[in-house]
Design an enzyme around this catalytic site. Structure first.
Site, PDB file in Angstrom:
ATOM      1  CG  ASP A 220       0.162  -6.543  -3.997  1.00  0.00           C
ATOM      2  OD1 ASP A 220       0.734  -6.432  -2.911  1.00  0.00           O
ATOM      3  OD2 ASP A 220       0.749  -6.455  -5.095  1.00  0.00           O
TER       4      ASP A 220
ATOM      5  CD  GLU B 164       0.961  -3.497  -0.202  1.00  0.00           C
ATOM      6  OE1 GLU B 164       2.154  -3.348   0.098  1.00  0.00           O
ATOM      7  OE2 GLU B 164       0.593  -3.850  -1.329  1.00  0.00           O
TER       8      GLU B 164
END
Length: 635
Positions: A316, A369
């Site tokens: 993330d 990401e």
């Protein structure tokens, strides 16, 4: 008074040297609470890193949470590790560390950073547990590399476990055990190859969706215990479905029992707020330049792959790690030693992470990401890349959704928005995400973005998914998108499963099931999905009709597919398409089929003529359905 803490250690001198050098990537085997027998007595060995501590007591329900009853011993070697064996402590015991710091003699209560289980929030104690489990996925694990490689279909169903489906009788989320039946069966029915869980590591605050962690080594107790989560993993593997976990090494919350100022000092977070505090999320940023912190984080990634048989990690907020000026004003950051804005420590950490993961586990993937144009994110470390297997294609997501929002009458003026992605598609191994972030905070659901009347909105949605599945790259779809949710996602409520009583919603679900079948069955859609050899434009410049046509290729030229997309509600008849070979054109997929809720505009078997068009020697005249995608094969 200190009592019943026996001197004992799981650390060798070599372990200590690796830890201090930032090269120990199995720290979960040493730190934390370990059930064992020492000198004929059963109990628990505790170990915690706290170099600024003056004293540390283990407090828990076994000693009435009294400080000083069971004080750990600090190691003599200056490593800052406190440890000791406490007889009589059993599995299920709740505990914390009570730390007296050298900094102003402050006294703090902290959860165990390496705890294998935690109390259900809002309670914050760690729980003594084990990872004993008899895995049943040996066959799957032995062949995983064949399913998880980049030339295989990668269709990911992104799930928030707390809100996928509720037990309506008891108004609660499903347990891991219930999901092993209901969720696994559903993902198999839909045909997804992988499932991705939003963070399941323990987190204190439900509205964070799990992205602010306090228990990095503990699956959240909201849905069950560690063994029950293992059963869920086993159930997915039994059906040949891979499991990807969202993993958050980018920041952590300031909750008092968490990692922040763990021993009264900036232990895990960077001491300089310009590098250690995230203004957007009001959270703390790891000190990637501290060796022991790097060991902690990489050990955590390895832990889930090792002990829980996870098949991949989606990392993330990588962009926030890569740049020192991320979300900061000019005066809020300091350039690196070369005068640049890159966070050199974070870059080094990510490279080391990926080297360790790919070097130690066969058939896994890491997915970044990463929303910027940082180069070579998904290229090997030894070639100068960050070493990820894939990267989210945020540009494609943004441009595509902006294009689809527009009334079809205006799309002819925005043809570049829908074609631009192909100018950089093969610079990385891209995954195309339509994730949870796109259906919250007033952005509307995917269906809610679509223009037109009810029929056109659903046709646009089917077109979006069909275009996505025929575009190069892996696919990721957030739960609820497959049933055409009207409302934005709400972490606190179940998906609107009742919508499947309506034919339009049922049609979207059936379309996605068939797209998954198509993606898996047709080699041209996955064998070269990350290679320029797997794609060729037929025509990208028919802006007048808002039509795209292109070829997808596999390893065998006979597997090639012809894809044509019509982004307007007009039926286009006798539409000429240049083709690479002679033969017959057979329609193998059409997003406008009546079973999906479409108009039923189809093509019968078409003869390919030897007439030049689109710069090719052969062509055929086809019918393109309204707001539809058609896939052909040359026979």
């Amino acid at each position: 008074m200190k009592k019943e803490v026996q001197v004992h250690s799981l650390f060798s001198d070599f372990d200590i040297s690796l830890f201090r050098a930032g090269k120990h990537f199995r720290l979960y085997e040493k730190f934390g609470a370990h059930l064992m027998e020492v000198n004929g007595e059963k109990g628990v060995y505790f170990a915690v890193w706290a170099p600024s501590a003056k004293s540390i007591s283990v407090i828990g329900d076994f000693n009435y949470w009294l400080e000083g009853e069971h004080q750990l011993n600090v190691r003599w070697d200056g490593s800052g590790i406190w440890e000791g064996f406490i007889p009589g402590v059993e599995k299920g015991t709740k505990y914390k560390y009570k730390i007296q710091s050298h900094h102003n003699d402050m006294v703090i209560e902290k959860a165990d950073p390496y705890a294998l289980s935690c109390e259900h929030p809002p309670n914050t104690a760690s729980i003594v547990w084990d990872l004993d489990y008899k895995w049943k996925d040996k066959k799957y694990m032995s062949t995983r590399k064949d399913k998880n490689s980049l030339d295989q279909p990668f269709s990911i169903y992104e799930v928030h476990l707390g809100s996928w489906r509720k037990n309506m009788d008891e108004n609660r989320s499903l347990t891991y055990t219930e999901m092993a039946d209901e969720l696994v069966g559903y993902v198999k029915e839909m045909g997804f190859t992988h499932v991705e869980f939003m963070p399941i590591m323990e987190y204190p605050y439900d509205p964070s969706w799990g992205y602010q962690l306090t228990g990095y080594f503990a699956p959240t107790s909201r849905f069950g215990n560690p063994q029950e989560f293992m059963q869920l993993m086993d159930a997915f593997h039994k059906e040949g479905i891979g499991v990807i976990l969202d993993w958050v090494p980018s920041h952590f919350p300031e909750d008092k029992h968490g990692l922040g100022q763990f021993d009264g000092s900036h232990l895990y977070e960077h001491p300089d707020p310009r590098k250690g505090y995230h203004p957007d999320w009001k959270s703390l940023i790891f000190n990637y330049g501290r060796n022991e912190v790097r060991s902690f984080l990489i050990s955590n990634a390895v832990f889930w792959l090792d002990k829980y048989h996870v098949d991949g990690l989606r990392v993330d907020a990588v962009a926030s790690m890569l740049y020192l000026d991320y979300s900061r004003e000019d005066h809020e950051w300091e350039p690196n030693e070369h005068g640049g804005r890159e966070n050199l420590d974070a870059i080094s950490f990510l490279r080391e992470l990926n080297k360790e993961v790919y070097g130690s586990f066969e058939g896994v993937q890491t997915i970044a990401e990463e929303s910027t144009s940082f180069p070579m994110v998904s290229r090997p470390v030894d070639l100068g890349g960050l070493g990820f297997g894939m990267k989210w294609m945020m540009g494609w997501m943004h441009d595509t959704l902006e294009y689809f929002k527009k009334d079809p009458i205006y799309r002819q003026y925005h043809q570049n928005d829908i074609t631009f992605s192909m100018t950089y598609t093969f610079t990385e191994n891209f995954a195309l995400p339509l994730s949870h972030d796109e259906v919250v905070y007033g952005k509307h659901s995917l269906l809610g973005r679509m223009p037109g009347d009810e029929w056109q909105r659903f046709a646009n949605l089917r077109l979006l998914y069909s275009y996505m599945f025929t575009h190069p790259g892996a696919k990721l779809l957030f739960m609820g998108a497959e049933i055409g949710q009207y409302e934005e996602w709400n972490y606190n409520t179940s998906l609107d499963w009742h919508l499947l009583q309506d034919d339009y919603h049922k049609g979207v679900k059936e379309l996605l099931t068939d797209l998954n079948k198509l993606y898996k069955k047709q080699p041209a859609l996955h064998e070269k999905q990350f290679s320029a050899e797997g794609f060729e434009w037929i025509a990208y410049d028919d802006s007048k009709n808002s039509v795209l046509s292109f070829i997808r290729k596999g390893k065998d030229p006979k597997d090639s597919l012809i894809i044509v997309c019509n982004f307007t509600p007009s039926v286009l008849t006798d539409y000429s398409v240049g083709l690479p070979a002679s033969g017959k054109l057979k329609e193998i997929f059409n997003s406008d089929e009546k079973k999906y809720g479409g108009s039923g505009t189809k093509n019968k078997s078409l003869k390919i003529e030897k007439e030049e068009f689109h710069g090719r020697d052969h062509s055929a005249e086809i019918t393109i359905p309204p707001l539809g995608t058609v896939v052909f094969k040359i026979l």
